[in-house]
Design an enzyme around this catalytic site. Sequence first.
Site, PDB file in Angstrom:
ATOM      1  N   GLU A 139      -9.548  74.996  46.952  1.00  0.00           N
ATOM      2  CA  GLU A 139     -10.406  75.906  47.625  1.00  0.00           C
ATOM      3  C   GLU A 139      -9.764  76.259  48.885  1.00  0.00           C
ATOM      4  O   GLU A 139     -10.359  77.390  49.581  1.00  0.00           O
ATOM      5  CB  GLU A 139     -11.745  75.603  47.426  1.00  0.00           C
ATOM      6  CG  GLU A 139     -12.408  75.439  46.054  1.00  0.00           C
ATOM      7  CD  GLU A 139     -13.878  75.219  46.129  1.00  0.00           C
ATOM      8  OE1 GLU A 139     -14.388  74.422  47.076  1.00  0.00           O
ATOM      9  OE2 GLU A 139     -14.519  75.270  44.873  1.00  0.00           O
TER      10      GLU A 139
ATOM     11  N   GLU B 197      -6.873  54.678  36.371  1.00  0.00           N
ATOM     12  CA  GLU B 197      -7.304  54.244  37.848  1.00  0.00           C
ATOM     13  C   GLU B 197      -7.159  52.891  38.045  1.00  0.00           C
ATOM     14  O   GLU B 197      -7.129  52.383  39.230  1.00  0.00           O
ATOM     15  CB  GLU B 197      -8.803  54.530  37.835  1.00  0.00           C
ATOM     16  CG  GLU B 197      -9.698  53.477  37.030  1.00  0.00           C
ATOM     17  CD  GLU B 197     -11.189  53.698  37.204  1.00  0.00           C
ATOM     18  OE1 GLU B 197     -11.785  52.500  37.498  1.00  0.00           O
ATOM     19  OE2 GLU B 197     -11.728  54.966  37.214  1.00  0.00           O
TER      20      GLU B 197
END
Length: 312
Positions: free
Chosen positions: A89, A120
């Site tokens: 963004e 992870e």
Amino acid sequence: MGTSRASPPLLPPTERLHPRADDLDLLSIRSVVRRLHDEDLTAVRAVRAALPAISEAARAVADALRTGGRLLYVGAGTSGRLGVLDASECPPTFGVPPSQVRAAIAGGRRALTHAVEGAEDDLAAGATAVRAFRAGPKDVVCGISASASTPYVLGALREAKQRGAHTVLVCCNPPGPRVNAVDTVVLARTGPELVAGSTRLKAGTATKLILNAVTTAAFVSLGKVYRGRMVDVRPANAKLRTRAARMVAELTDLPAARASKLLRAAGGEVKLALAMHFTGLDAGAARKRLQTEGLRALSPGGRRGSKPRKPR
């Protein structure tokens, strides 16, 4: 109705049972929503307590970007997706190249829409991601881990530290001994989730607020915002083109038609259009002044709340 005992204190806060969660499955939907909202307010308060560290992180990011460095996010699961979201963004909002704010997520692009089990836990993969970024002393590497213990993130921060980058850890649990010295720790103590361990809830909310604050404050300090407007916005669609024209009209007091004409003369760049209006110069000359002085200095009086002068 049975009752649940509190989780053992050895569990990290975000993994513990919430004291108000025992009857959650017995409540009406409206009551569940209300209780979730109460927890969101807890997240906001936790972020408020972390404002000094958030400010420190934003200052480090601004300094890095000002000197040609980058902000590099690294995370897994929800934390990784929030990093990717914030990075994606920044270009349309602040008119910066995508290379300035980048993000890596454990498991790669597939992990944006699917759970990639075990990704992870890969310490080496985090280090590999930082090497792929070619992180260096000019950069800020921001690890995002609600638990403060995700191996992928810890591996990334360790590699970043070795490469001389400024390191930031955004987390919701206090970092443990596995975390090597990190330059800036942003800790939002959100505590147990209503659904134990589901850090997509208030921990995710707090993380989103923190990332919003870090990048927005950094880019505001770099002149990407003027009088509350995103004047470096890239008008890539109809909505943004309309917004760009409206900003020029509002900030110059020009009629809509003249503001649109000025914006076209500036090649669609709001900030350049304003600089042309404030200085009376053509696009080339106004751009040079803009680069050396900044928009606020070119505005009439250069003062907060000052009104632009009428066009020459």
